[in-house]
Write a protein that holds these residues in place. Structure first.
Motif, PDB file in Angstrom:
ATOM      1  N   MET A  60       0.824  -1.193   0.000  1.00 20.72           N
ATOM      2  CA  MET A  60       0.000   0.000   0.000  1.00 20.72           C
ATOM      3  C   MET A  60       0.873   1.264   0.000  1.00 20.72           C
ATOM      4  N   ILE A  61       1.892   1.302   0.847  1.00 23.72           N
ATOM      5  CA  ILE A  61       2.772   2.472   0.901  1.00 23.72           C
ATOM      6  C   ILE A  61       3.529   2.613  -0.412  1.00 23.72           C
ATOM      7  N   GLU A  62       3.983   1.501  -0.941  1.00 27.57           N
ATOM      8  CA  GLU A  62       4.714   1.547  -2.210  1.00 27.57           C
ATOM      9  C   GLU A  62       3.821   2.102  -3.319  1.00 27.57           C
ATOM     10  N   ASP A  63       2.567   1.660  -3.358  1.00 26.95           N
ATOM     11  CA  ASP A  63       1.624   2.171  -4.360  1.00 26.95           C
ATOM     12  C   ASP A  63       1.407   3.667  -4.189  1.00 26.95           C
ATOM     13  N   MET A  64       1.311   4.102  -2.944  1.00 22.16           N
ATOM     14  CA  MET A  64       1.085   5.526  -2.698  1.00 22.16           C
ATOM     15  C   MET A  64       2.237   6.367  -3.263  1.00 22.16           C
ATOM     16  N   PHE A  65       3.467   5.958  -2.989  1.00 21.85           N
ATOM     17  CA  PHE A  65       4.618   6.759  -3.397  1.00 21.85           C
ATOM     18  C   PHE A  65       5.008   6.564  -4.864  1.00 21.85           C
ATOM     19  N   LYS A  66       4.677   5.434  -5.443  1.00 22.58           N
ATOM     20  CA  LYS A  66       5.056   5.196  -6.837  1.00 22.58           C
ATOM     21  C   LYS A  66       3.943   5.518  -7.831  1.00 22.58           C
ATOM     22  N   VAL A  67       2.686   5.508  -7.377  1.00 26.09           N
ATOM     23  CA  VAL A  67       1.578   5.715  -8.304  1.00 26.09           C
ATOM     24  C   VAL A  67       0.728   6.930  -7.920  1.00 26.09           C
ATOM     25  N   GLN A  68       0.144   6.884  -6.744  1.00 24.47           N
ATOM     26  CA  GLN A  68      -0.842   7.895  -6.353  1.00 24.47           C
ATOM     27  C   GLN A  68      -0.229   9.272  -6.108  1.00 24.47           C
ATOM     28  N   TYR A  69       0.823   9.329  -5.327  1.00 23.85           N
ATOM     29  CA  TYR A  69       1.422  10.624  -4.990  1.00 23.85           C
ATOM     30  C   TYR A  69       1.984  11.337  -6.219  1.00 23.85           C
ATOM     31  N   PRO A  70       2.665  10.643  -7.136  1.00 23.80           N
ATOM     32  CA  PRO A  70       3.107  11.326  -8.360  1.00 23.80           C
ATOM     33  C   PRO A  70       1.944  11.912  -9.172  1.00 23.80           C
ATOM     34  N   LEU A  71       0.790  11.254  -9.168  1.00 22.31           N
ATOM     35  CA  LEU A  71      -0.380  11.807  -9.858  1.00 22.31           C
ATOM     36  C   LEU A  71      -0.833  13.099  -9.181  1.00 22.31           C
ATOM     37  N   TYR A  72      -0.821  13.108  -7.852  1.00 23.99           N
ATOM     38  CA  TYR A  72      -1.169  14.310  -7.095  1.00 23.99           C
ATOM     39  C   TYR A  72      -0.194  15.443  -7.420  1.00 23.99           C
ATOM     40  N   LEU A  73       1.087  15.127  -7.428  1.00 30.09           N
ATOM     41  CA  LEU A  73       2.098  16.148  -7.722  1.00 30.09           C
ATOM     42  C   LEU A  73       1.926  16.721  -9.123  1.00 30.09           C
ATOM     43  N   LYS A  74       1.641  15.855 -10.076  1.00 30.81           N
ATOM     44  CA  LYS A  74       1.428  16.310 -11.452  1.00 30.81           C
ATOM     45  C   LYS A  74       0.215  17.231 -11.533  1.00 30.81           C
ATOM     46  N   ALA A  75      -0.861  16.867 -10.851  1.00 28.43           N
ATOM     47  CA  ALA A  75      -2.066  17.703 -10.854  1.00 28.43           C
ATOM     48  C   ALA A  75      -1.792  19.039 -10.180  1.00 28.43           C
ATOM     49  N   LEU A  76      -1.102  19.028  -9.052  1.00 26.16           N
ATOM     50  CA  LEU A  76      -0.786  20.276  -8.356  1.00 26.16           C
ATOM     51  C   LEU A  76       0.100  21.157  -9.232  1.00 26.16           C
ATOM     52  N   ASP A  77       1.092  20.565  -9.822  1.00 22.82           N
ATOM     53  CA  ASP A  77       2.000  21.330 -10.672  1.00 22.82           C
ATOM     54  C   ASP A  77       1.247  21.999 -11.826  1.00 22.82           C
ATOM     55  N   SER A  78       0.224  21.338 -12.326  1.00 22.46           N
ATOM     56  CA  SER A  78      -0.516  21.886 -13.467  1.00 22.46           C
ATOM     57  C   SER A  78      -1.391  23.079 -13.104  1.00 22.46           C
ATOM     58  N   VAL A  79      -1.727  23.239 -11.820  1.00 23.24           N
ATOM     59  CA  VAL A  79      -2.594  24.361 -11.424  1.00 23.24           C
ATOM     60  C   VAL A  79      -1.823  25.503 -10.764  1.00 23.24           C
ATOM     61  N   LEU A  80      -0.561  25.288 -10.448  1.00 19.69           N
ATOM     62  CA  LEU A  80       0.219  26.373  -9.848  1.00 19.69           C
ATOM     63  C   LEU A  80       0.533  27.433 -10.901  1.00 19.69           C
ATOM     64  N   SER A  81       0.248  28.637 -10.564  1.00 16.18           N
ATOM     65  CA  SER A  81       0.478  29.755 -11.469  1.00 16.18           C
ATOM     66  C   SER A  81       1.963  30.091 -11.543  1.00 16.18           C
ATOM     67  N   THR A  82       2.376  30.510 -12.693  1.00 18.62           N
ATOM     68  CA  THR A  82       3.739  31.030 -12.817  1.00 18.62           C
ATOM     69  C   THR A  82       3.738  32.547 -12.609  1.00 18.62           C
ATOM     70  N   ASN A  83       2.545  33.129 -12.469  1.00 16.36           N
ATOM     71  CA  ASN A  83       2.408  34.574 -12.284  1.00 16.36           C
ATOM     72  C   ASN A  83       2.190  34.984 -10.831  1.00 16.36           C
ATOM     73  N   HIS A  84       1.918  34.002  -9.956  1.00 18.97           N
ATOM     74  CA  HIS A  84       1.644  34.300  -8.549  1.00 18.97           C
ATOM     75  C   HIS A  84       2.446  33.366  -7.653  1.00 18.97           C
ATOM     76  N   LYS A  85       2.718  33.818  -6.450  1.00 17.71           N
ATOM     77  CA  LYS A  85       3.438  32.997  -5.482  1.00 17.71           C
ATOM     78  C   LYS A  85       2.584  31.849  -4.971  1.00 17.71           C
ATOM     79  N   PHE A  86       1.288  32.104  -4.815  1.00 19.70           N
ATOM     80  CA  PHE A  86       0.410  31.120  -4.185  1.00 19.70           C
ATOM     81  C   PHE A  86      -0.675  30.656  -5.152  1.00 19.70           C
ATOM     82  N   LEU A  87      -1.584  29.834  -4.687  1.00 21.89           N
ATOM     83  CA  LEU A  87      -2.565  29.237  -5.578  1.00 21.89           C
ATOM     84  C   LEU A  87      -3.436  30.251  -6.308  1.00 21.89           C
TER      85      LEU A  87
END
Length: 94
Positions: free
Chosen positions: A1-28
């Motif tokens: 379960m932990i391995e799945d979280m760090f190898k599959v689920q968490y990278p998906l979360y990071l990719k989604a977060l990265d896609s919504v972070l503005s390059t024009n603002h410091k915060f969301l």
């Protein structure tokens, strides 16, 4: 379960977060903190970067290898904005 979280689920979360972070603002939403920043960036400060967390070794490896520079900047901006509080808060026991 932990391995799945760090190898599959968490990278998906990071990719989604990265896609919504503005390059024009410091915060969301702007250059000022919102409640959403406390939730999202707070997770990184309180869990991912917490050396006392039970999964600290996994979180650190993920931070070093999987977290984008933009997310690291976002978390750094949050920490800078909250520095006084972070320096004086009670230390987490876990």
């Amino acid at each position: 379960m932990i391995e799945d979280m760090f190898k599959v689920q968490y990278p998906l979360y990071l990719k989604a977060l990265d896609s919504v972070l503005s390059t024009n603002h410091k915060f969301l939403l702007s250059d000022s903190l919102s409640m959403y920043d406390f939730y999202i960036a707070g997770h990184f400060v309180n869990v991912v970067l917490n050396p006392k967390h039970a999964l600290a070794e996994h979180w650190q490896k993920s931070w070093d290898n999987d977290v984008s520079d933009r997310i690291k900047q976002y978390v750094g901006d949050f920490k800078a904005e909250m520095q006084e509080y972070l320096d004086t808060r009670e230390q987490c026991l876990f």
